[in-house]
Design a protein around this motif. Structure first.
Motif, mmCIF file in Angstrom:
data_model
loop_
_atom_site.group_PDB
_atom_site.id
_atom_site.type_symbol
_atom_site.label_atom_id
_atom_site.label_comp_id
_atom_site.label_asym_id
_atom_site.label_seq_id
_atom_site.Cartn_x
_atom_site.Cartn_y
_atom_site.Cartn_z
ATOM 1 N N THR A 138 -34.626 -39.597 -66.449
ATOM 2 C CA THR A 138 -33.632 -38.582 -66.804
ATOM 3 C C THR A 138 -32.514 -38.615 -65.765
ATOM 4 N N SER B 158 -29.296 -37.315 -63.522
ATOM 5 C CA SER B 158 -28.658 -36.093 -63.017
ATOM 6 C C SER B 158 -27.621 -36.509 -61.976
ATOM 7 N N SER C 230 -40.437 -39.680 -65.468
ATOM 8 C CA SER C 230 -41.457 -38.688 -65.830
ATOM 9 C C SER C 230 -42.673 -38.792 -64.905
ATOM 10 N N ARG D 289 -27.014 -39.158 -73.659
ATOM 11 C CA ARG D 289 -27.247 -38.665 -75.022
ATOM 12 C C ARG D 289 -28.733 -38.588 -75.349
ATOM 13 N N THR E 182 -31.097 -37.966 -73.347
ATOM 14 C CA THR E 182 -31.887 -37.069 -72.490
ATOM 15 C C THR E 182 -31.336 -35.649 -72.513
ATOM 16 N N GLY E 183 -30.882 -35.209 -73.699
ATOM 17 C CA GLY E 183 -30.513 -33.806 -73.846
ATOM 18 C C GLY E 183 -29.074 -33.466 -73.522
ATOM 19 N N HIS E 184 -28.186 -34.491 -73.461
ATOM 20 C CA HIS E 184 -26.747 -34.219 -73.304
ATOM 21 C C HIS E 184 -26.045 -34.785 -74.536
ATOM 22 N N PRO E 185 -25.976 -33.981 -75.631
ATOM 23 C CA PRO E 185 -25.493 -34.537 -76.899
ATOM 24 C C PRO E 185 -24.087 -35.143 -76.822
#
Length: 623
Positions: free
Chosen positions: A108, A110, A337, A356, A358-361
């Motif tokens: 993920t 960041s 993970s 996209r 990993t939860g950032h559309p």
């Protein structure tokens, strides 16, 4: 000639079953030394029997057979873990590539931690000061394995002029910058012992002899020859298929085809050379890596080194603000993970899909600053020496590799041409433990980054608003940076004009240049400018000396000052002359040398005020 009996005895002594060995190799066995037979064994164990398929009978081509094993020995010794390790890694990576495996699965992204610096503010000045103090504890490593062919220039890239006002080439600029830092750093501590900053240049077969010649014919540009070390990188074997069968040279059946492995080799070369240990024992703390054609780089180094020292970063990547989706890698923190994490350069075409997924559309988008929160990697690294040696002792200097085969079709079973494993200098942090302190330092692009890598035709195709990264834009960027620094220091610098050279529209600022020793930091430059000074857009100014002070200077024309150490020169008043003009030339016009043609302009020296102060003392120039 060997008899069948003597060959049979050799095989049984070596514990080799003749049926397992290619008949052509068995016939030639008596030519080989025990070491060469061991290498043969390794090749066969790794499924490389095809290499001997077309070997001639003993007595024919024997010298070439010996040359084959000499090449194999070199390929084996210059790769961490040897050829067997190279082939095993290649099979894994080729299998992943065929399966379309995503190297970022399970990670993920960041935004990592880092420092954003702005030229001239208190924070910047503080970090610059800390960096200069620390510079005498650093070693510099230039990665210079490339030729200028992609630029339309036949020499080595470091021999290209960074700018044509003074004609200073990149290598001279880098060496004079290191020497200026060395002097400033030694001065702060005022020790009796003057520390010399080591400088390593990684070369390749293509550039080694020419780099040495450039240094020797210019007396190492003022550096002691003992401070400079050249380390030559070797090429690696090419691969013919997904089974990692080594490729033979199409023109020579006794030669393995090779290609460059990439600048990641710099780590294993430094490790195997023994230099890192020598540096550590002599009290050095930092290793600064940089690439071969960025004329702005040393404007960013003092402050970045200051960040490394203050924040105690094991790894500090220099970076510039990047627009979302811009074609430059983004520095990203990746957390797996399973708990592993790393701070690494993620290529721009992989960053957006990764976000996209990993939860950032929206993927990679600009934040409130107008830029992506993931800064742009410019491939300059500052590593802390102690942890660096610890890490390389574990890995032997090997860097995580990648393979980029060009497949013939969607079945991915065969390649259009042979491929090889590659590695990049900036992938070093991939193997670091999560406890490693990895950060970045962001500076404005105009101050830190203007690489020269595209030829005029490629640059002219770049969409408007995107960087050209050509010899034209690289030179103009130096004038812009110097003009903006002077402006920040209080000089009135006239605005630039837009001009087109070689199909590229660029800002033309006054042609301001100075030797690194005139001003390595903003505070130093500011201290050398006083009163009300102004420089017109058509002006040229070259300051070649340490103690040149601008006091109430109004320049409209060309001014060149040369001064020896110990000569203090105050320059002021109104200086006006016809100056130096920029004359447009066509890059196809062979009447001009390549290094000018790739810029699309030359400088016509009409009239100038030039003064030389060759004796120490105090002088004033005020026409």
């Amino acid at each position: 000639m060997a008899t069948a009996d003597s060959t049979a005895k050799l095989l049984s002594d070596l514990n080799i079953n003749a049926g397992d060995w290619p008949p052509n190799l068995v016939k030639n066995l008596h030519l080989l030394s025990p070491d060469e037979i061991e290498l043969g064994k390794t090749l066969l164990e790794m499924g490389q029997g095809h290499l001997f398929q077309d070997w001639a009978e003993p007595g024919v081509d024997d010298d070439q057979k010996k040359a084959f094993f000499a090449q194999v020995a070199k390929l084996n010794s210059s790769y961490p873990g040897g050829l067997a390790s190279y082939i095993r890694t290649a099979r894994e990576l080729l299998a992943d590539s065929k399966a379309g495996k995503n190297p970022y699965d399970g990670f993920t992204p960041s935004v990592p931690t880092g420092e954003n610096l702005s030229l001239g503010d208190d924070n910047f000045i503080k970090f610059e000061e800390a960096g200069v103090k620390e510079a005498k504890n650093a070693a510099f490593v230039l990665v210079a394995g490339g030729l200028g062919e992609r630029l339309g220039y036949n020499g080595i890239k470091v021999a290209l002029p960074a700018e044509t006002t003074t004609g200073t080439c990149f290598l001279q600029l880098y060496i004079e910058s290191i020497l200026a830092l060395q002097e400033a750093s030694n001065q702060i501590t005022q020790g009796t012992y003057q520390k010399e900053i080591p400088f390593v240049i990684m070369t390749s077969d293509d550039t080694h002899a020419r780099t040495l010649d450039l240094l020797e014919s210019n007396s190492y540009f003022g550096m002691k020859s003992t401070q400079v070390k050249l380390l030559k990188q070797e090429k690696v074997a090419c691969l013919d298929d997904n089974d990692a069968r080594l490729a033979l040279d199409p023109h020579n059946k006794y030669k393995i085809q090779t290609k460059p492995h990439g600048h990641g080799d710099v780590h294993s070369l430094l490790f195997s050379s023994g230099l890192l240990k020598v540096w550590l024992d002599s009290g050095l703390r930092w290793v600064i890596f940089f690439q071969d054609t960025n004329g702005l780089l040393f404007k960013a180094i003092p402050a970045s080194l200051g960040v490394s020292a203050t924040k105690e970063y094991h790894v500090n990547s220099l970076a510039v603000p990047r627009k979302a989706k811009e074609a430059i890698g983004g520095i990203t923190k990746l957390t797996h993970s399973d708990g592993r994490s790393m701070v690494i350069n993620v290529e721009y075409n992989q960053l957006d899909p990764l976000l996209r997924a990993t939860g950032h559309p929206d993927g990679d988008v600009n934040c409130e600053t107008g830029y992506s929160p993931f800064p742009g990697n410019i491939n300059q690294l500052i590593l802390e020496l102690g942890p660096y040696i610890e890490e390389l002792t574990k890995t032997g200097g090997a860097i995580k590799e990648f393979v980029n085969p060009k497949y013939k079709d969607a079945s991915k079973t065969s390649f259009k041409s042979s491929t090889r494993l590659e590695c990049m200098m900036q992938d070093y942090p991939k193997t670091l433990p999560p406890s490693a302190r990895v950060g970045f330092t962001v500076m404005d692009t105009w101050l830190a980054y203007a690489p020269v890598k595209n030829n005029p035709e490629e640059a002219a195709k770049v969409p408007k608003g995107n960087p050209y990264h050509s010899a034209t834009s690289g030179e103009m960027a130096i004038y812009r940076a110097n003009s903006l620094i002077l402006k920040k220091a209080g000089v009135q610098v006239e605005d630039p004009v837009q001009q087109v050279f070689n199909g590229q529209e660029v800002e033309v600022w006054p042609r301001v240049t100075w030797k690194p020793k005139w001003g390595m930091t903003f505070a130093e430059i500011k201290s050398k400018v006083s009163g009300s000074c102004s420089v017109s857009q058509r002006s040229t100014m070259a300051l070649k000396g340490h103690d040149i002070f601008l006091e109430d200077l109004h320049l409209d024309g060309a001014l060149i000052i040369n001064s020896t150490d110990g000569a203090e020169v105050k320059v002021g008043g109104s200086i006006q002359n016809k100056g130096w003009l920029i004359e447009r030339i066509d890059y196809k016009d062979t009447a001009f040398p390549e290094e000018l043609r790739i810029r699309g302009f030359r400088i016509e020296k009409k009239e100038q005020l030039e003064e030389t102060y060759s004796q120490p003392g105090k002088f004033t120039l005020k026409p």
